[in-house]
Design an enzyme around this catalytic site. Structure first.
Site, PDB file in Angstrom:
ATOM      1  N   GLY A 177       0.827  -1.200   0.000  1.00 46.31           N
ATOM      2  CA  GLY A 177       0.000   0.000   0.000  1.00 46.31           C
ATOM      3  C   GLY A 177       0.857   1.244   0.000  1.00 46.31           C
TER       4      GLY A 177
ATOM      5  CB  VAL B 293       3.989  -0.269   2.840  1.00 47.31           C
ATOM      6  CG1 VAL B 293       4.380  -1.458   3.716  1.00 47.31           C
ATOM      7  CG2 VAL B 293       3.895   0.992   3.686  1.00 47.31           C
TER       8      VAL B 293
ATOM      9  CE  LYS C 132       5.364   4.905   6.287  1.00 49.71           C
ATOM     10  NZ  LYS C 132       4.674   5.282   7.548  1.00 49.71           N
TER      11      LYS C 132
ATOM     12  CG  ASP D 252      -4.190   8.587  11.531  1.00 47.36           C
ATOM     13  OD1 ASP D 252      -5.433   8.761  11.476  1.00 47.36           O
ATOM     14  OD2 ASP D 252      -3.486   8.383  10.534  1.00 47.36           O
TER      15      ASP D 252
END
Length: 312
Positions: free
Chosen positions: A11, A18, A33, A127
């Site tokens: 993603g 990533v 990442k 988050d």
């Protein structure tokens, strides 16, 4: 990068792509990442630095994703994480029927353990959402993506940005522009995630910031100075007015949820941040299927301030 073979793309986040990869030397599958710098003189992005700092400064925990290594690569650098098979958003999205009480209880227990650990180490995640809760092949839940994380203290008077947290999980004080807030923003997000687990859909799916606030008020009712004493102090309090509406019973909003679950949910979805149940409080969990809010939660009959445990 020579020691890794890229197996596929997982993603893309705000500051990096990533990939799934394999360590040639150990045979271990990991998540890489890649964070690129726009210009060499830009330096490492603040959000990437926060993620590295947060994950390196806390000890290993079974419910926080493990940062294995960091190394430079080209005009950027790479963070190496343990590989996780999926995330909670995908679990909810692919569920053919509502999650069982046992599944909800298991995910909530792991989430609360991870959040309690972060807060005990003075870290606000800021988050929390299903997409940032990774799930291993054995069903283990781990909190990830600490790009918005901040250290906090009980006597902290610093100003923070209110533009944090993904909108559907953003606490009402943030929607009103708060610059001073605490770990209660994470606890609100936990409540939103809990509701989503119970209902297989987001509880407050606002399309913009104003609509987001409307979604919250539509269910919880319009706050007043009596129900939320800090409300007039918030920066955007006078910028928009809402018609007074009473709260809608959660039994009508989530008709299939067990009563005990709704009782616990109410402990998270409270306007005053200080009254939201702390993440460590629900962690005395017997093996029963019950899920009870403590009498120590504000607004509940028979409140006893010395009572802090919730059974789930």
């Amino acid at each position: 990068m020579d020691q890794y073979i890229i197996l596929g793309r997982i993603g893309e986040g705000a500051h990096g792509i990533v990939f799934k990869a394999k360590n040639i030397e150990t045979g271990e599958t990991v998540a890489l990442k890649k964070v690129a710098l726009r210009r060499l003189d830009d330096g490492i992005p603040n959000q990437a630095l926060r993620e590295i700092k947060a994950l390196q400064e806390i000890e290993e925990n079974p419910h926080v994703v493990k940062l294995k290594a960091v190394f430079p690569h080209g005009a950027g650098f790479v963070l190496v994480f343990e590989y996780m098979l999926s995330d909670l958003a995908e679990v909810i999205r692919n569920a053919q029927q509502p999650l069982t009480q046992a599944q909800v209880k298991g995910y909530m227990l792991m989430l609360l353990q991870g959040v309690a650990f972060c807060h005990a180490n003075s870290i606000m995640h800021r988050d929390l959402k299903p997409a940032n809760l990774l799930i291993s092949s054995t069903g283990q839940l781990k909190i990830a993506d600490f790009g918005l994380a901040r250290l906090f203290s009980s006597d902290d008077s610093r100003l923070y940005s209110h533009q944090v947290a993904t909108r559907w999980y953003r606490a009402p004080e943030l929607l009103y522009g708060a610059r001073r807030y605490d770990e209660g923003v994470d606890l609100w997000a936990v409540g939103c995630i809990f509701a989503e687990l119970l209902n297989n859909s987001p509880l407050f799916p606002g399309e913009n910031d104003i609509e987001q606030l409307c979604c919250v008020l539509r269910i919880l009712g319009t706050p007043t100075q009596h129900t939320w004493p800090e409300l007039p102090e918030l920066p955007d309090y006078n910028k928009i007015c809402f018609k007074q509406k009473p709260p809608v019973p959660l039994e009508e909003v989530l008709p299939d949820a067990p009563p005990q679950s709704l009782q616990l949910l109410r402990c998270f979805l409270l306007y005053p941040s200080r009254e939201r149940v702390r993440a460590a409080q629900p962690l005395c969990l017997p093996t029963t299927q019950s899920c009870l809010c403590p009498s120590g939660a504000a607004g509940w009959p028979g409140r006893d301030p010395s009572t802090s445990m919730i059974s789930m």
